[in-house]
Write a protein that holds these residues in place. Structure first.
Motif, PDB file in Angstrom:
ATOM      1  N   ASP A 130       1.020  -1.750  -0.400  1.00 33.15           N
ATOM      2  CA  ASP A 130       0.448   0.013  -0.207  1.00 33.15           C
ATOM      3  C   ASP A 130       0.946   1.357  -0.039  1.00 33.15           C
ATOM      4  OD1 ASP A 130       1.155  -0.481   2.700  1.00 33.15           O
ATOM      5  OD2 ASP A 130      -0.245   0.447   3.173  1.00 33.15           O
ATOM      6  N   SER A 165      -0.296  -6.210   3.041  1.00 29.33           N
ATOM      7  CA  SER A 165      -0.570  -5.342   4.015  1.00 29.33           C
ATOM      8  C   SER A 165      -0.556  -5.043   5.178  1.00 29.33           C
ATOM      9  CB  SER A 165      -0.988  -3.698   3.276  1.00 29.33           C
ATOM     10  OG  SER A 165      -1.043  -2.661   4.376  1.00 29.33           O
ATOM     11  N   ASN A 168      -2.339  -3.043   6.856  1.00 25.57           N
ATOM     12  CA  ASN A 168      -4.260  -3.216   7.158  1.00 25.57           C
ATOM     13  C   ASN A 168      -4.948  -5.212   7.195  1.00 25.57           C
ATOM     14  OD1 ASN A 168      -3.637  -0.013   6.380  1.00 25.57           O
ATOM     15  ND2 ASN A 168      -3.529  -0.882   4.433  1.00 25.57           N
ATOM     16  N   PRO A 178      -6.621  -5.803  -3.378  1.00 23.12           N
ATOM     17  CA  PRO A 178      -7.482  -6.184  -2.185  1.00 23.12           C
ATOM     18  C   PRO A 178      -7.979  -7.338  -1.257  1.00 23.12           C
ATOM     19  CG  PRO A 178      -6.779  -3.672  -1.990  1.00 23.12           C
ATOM     20  CD  PRO A 178      -7.073  -4.133  -3.304  1.00 23.12           C
TER      21      PRO A 178
END
Length: 600
Positions: A130, A165, A168, A178
């Motif tokens: 990210d 990530s 996250n 994602p």
């Protein structure tokens, strides 16, 4: 039998390992939602948090869809080579975590190489996709090239890649889309990493690490290699020196989440903790009571640097520390030997309060000193010395691989600096506006190099080094050229006298600090030592003169970390380390005595 996966995590500083493990534990429902987890479960020691490095390896285990996943944290720095090999012995596969912008870093290389040699199957996680201007595809290529250069097998090169990530909280197969959680990664672990082989027969377990509890004493931790261990059974401990000792297992624990859970038996392939054994060391094997068959002990890298440790005998002795006597220090060093495999401690002949402590480099030794200091010890240490060996009649010294990554405009400065210390450039490649330069340099050339590299590159350089091998002696290296400014008397330093001496060099003390005779209070501009009086107050008269009453303008003192102090001192100087302060001093405090010794 329970389905088990043992996996070691390999990552560079700051690539998000600890965050990822926190998220994996959340996925294994170890923390209830909404409960404050406290950050960074793995780096539990203060030093690890401050330096952002993992020194001691920890075990965590999670339960995912009925499979028990034992996650083993690995130290990243090659100075902890002793830790790395033991830890990898417990795993069947490894998770290589790399930053989507930085790619694999030099220190990751060391641990990865050990993992590939043992034959572990890797899964590569490209983290932090990210971040702006990240380059996941290039990083994937870089990891492939790295594994290829480390002689990975075809099976190992056919590794799965997971993008995501950790911050996250998502992992998936494509970095552009994602997902909502990290289950993709957990599914991959269960699918790709082989379950441990279940070996039938008499029990065998190699002790690979130690735990300590104030209630039960020392706890042996390791992976059951063969057979089954049960609570209360009689076993034989086979020591590294070949001697055998019969004993009994009082309690057996397995890992669950962050803690231990008591259990009745542990089968082949699982990692467990044994309570109630008296005499054991890392590398011993626990085997059958009647016909013991020990496993081969772990080979540990030899130490490359040594240092003098001694009691604090300065005039400020005992003001800040709880433990100051030679007995306390020696007991603490003995205790450290039990779990710090690459360390050696020898008493100096003819002294009861001096020891030569050898380890894997300045970082390895300074972490020990820093830990002791925080526990309330006072001690003094001398200049780090390289350990020479004689090989085929030639004097040989340890050589390290050094990597410096700097912006292009500083490259020539770096090369000049390293070659002066007998370093040889091996390769140089540019990445965007930065250059990655690799050298082979004698270990003693690295002492004191970091400070100079950072100053010369305005703090931009990233420097990493790891031990390579012993090579023939490279010749003399010129060390620090400036002399020291040494305090003449004991007392409080005055701004007036520091102000008058500022043109003579840089100071390591502020006005108002207490100093003692023989303490190194600054760096002289010339190459000789200068004895100065910093405790002289201004003579007060009742005549006010115009112009002479200006305020003293003091340049702030130079503050050094423990490593910088160790790299800075000369052969006739010591670093005094107490829980609250670090001072550099001459080994002989009286300056007339020093003069006499220099004449002889």
């Amino acid at each position: 039998m329970q389905d088990i996966r043992n996996i070691a995590i390999i990552a560079h500083v700051d690539h998000g390992k600890t965050t990822l493990v926190d998220k994996m534990m959340l996925a294994g429902n170890l923390f209830r939602e909404g409960k404050d987890m406290g950050q960074q479960v793995l780096d539990s020691n203060d030093l690890e948090r401050e330096r952002g490095i993992t020194i001691l390896s920890k075990n965590v285990s999670i339960n995912y869809k009925g499979t028990k996943i034992n996650i083993i944290d690995t130290p990243g720095h090659s100075d902890f080579g002793g830790e790395v090999e033991r830890v990898l012995n417990m795993a069947d596969g490894c998770l290589l975590l790399v930053d989507a912008f930085e790619g694999p870093m030099p220190q990751t290389r060391f641990v990865l190489q050990k993992a590939l040699q043992i034959g572990l199957k890797p899964i590569v996680v490209v983290n932090k996709v990210d971040k702006p201007n990240c380059r996941p595809e290039e990083v994937y290529e870089m990891v492939f090239d790295l594994m290829f250069s480390l002689n990975a097998t075809e099976d190992q090169l056919d590794f799965p890649v997971v993008y995501g990530s950790a911050k996250n909280g998502w992992m998936g197969e494509d970095y552009k889309t994602p997902t909502t959680d990290i289950t993709y990664l957990l599914d991959k672990i269960v699918e790709v990493i082989p379950a441990p082989k279940v070996l039938e027969g008499t029990p065998q377990m190699l002790i690979t690490s130690l735990d300590y509890s104030s209630y039960t004493g020392r706890i042996a931790v390791g992976r059951v290699h063969r057979g089954t261990l049960t609570e209360g059974m009689g076993v034989t401990i086979s020591h590294r020196d070949g001697s055998l000792e019969k004993t009994k297992i009082k309690e057996l624990h397995t890992f669950e989440g962050m803690g231990h859970v008591r259990t009745h038996e542990v089968g082949s392939g699982d990692i467990c903790a044994i309570i109630g054994l008296d005499h054991f060391e890392i590398g011993d094997t626990i085997c059958d009571a009647e016909n013991p068959e020990p496993l081969p002990p772990i080979s540990i890298d030899e130490p490359t640097m040594s240092m003098l440790f001694t009691i604090n005998d300065s005039p400020f002795f005992g003001r800040e520390g709880k433990w100051c006597t030679s007995r306390h220090i020696y007991e603490r060093l003995r205790k450290e030997l039990e779990k710090n495999l690459a360390l050696r401690v020898e008493e100096m002949e003819g002294y009861t309060d001096r020891w030569i402590v050898s380890g894997r480099g300045v970082l390895h030794l300074s972490v020990l000193i820093e830990t002791m200091r925080r526990e309330g010890y006072e001690l003094q240490v001398g200049q780090p010395q390289v350990i020479y060996k004689e090989i085929d009649g030639m004097k040989c010294e340890p050589v390290e691989e050094l990597t410096i990554n700097v912006p292009e405009e500083f490259a020539s400065k770096m090369i000049d600096m390293v070659t002066r210390r007998k370093g040889e450039m091996v390769s140089m490649e540019s990445q965007a506006d930065r250059v990655n330069i690799e050298f082979d340099i004698p270990s003693r050339g690295i002492i004191g190099l970091r400070t100079n590299v950072l100053t010369a590159s305005q703090g931009e350089a990233i420097m990493a080094h790891r031990y390579k091998e012993y090579q023939p002696f490279k010749g003399e290296i010129s060390r620090r050229v400036n002399g020291s400014m040494v305090a003449m008397e004991t007392g409080t330093a005055f701004a007036y006298s520091i102000d008058k001496l500022q043109d003579r060099g840089k100071f390591f003390i502020d006005p108002g600090e207490e100093v003692y005779a023989g303490q190194v209070v600054g760096e002289h501009v010339h190459d000789n030592d200068l004895v100065v009086n910093v405790t002289k107050a201004k003579q007060l008269t009742n005549v006010r003169a115009s112009g002479s009453d200006e305020k003293a303008r003091i340049i702030p003192k130079v503050v050094m970390s423990l490593e910088e102090c160790l790299e800075y001192i000369k052969a006739d100087e010591l670093v005094e380390v107490t829980p609250k302060s670090m001072r550099m001093r001459k080994a002989v405090l009286d300056h007339l005595e020093r003069k006499r010794l220099n004449k002889d």
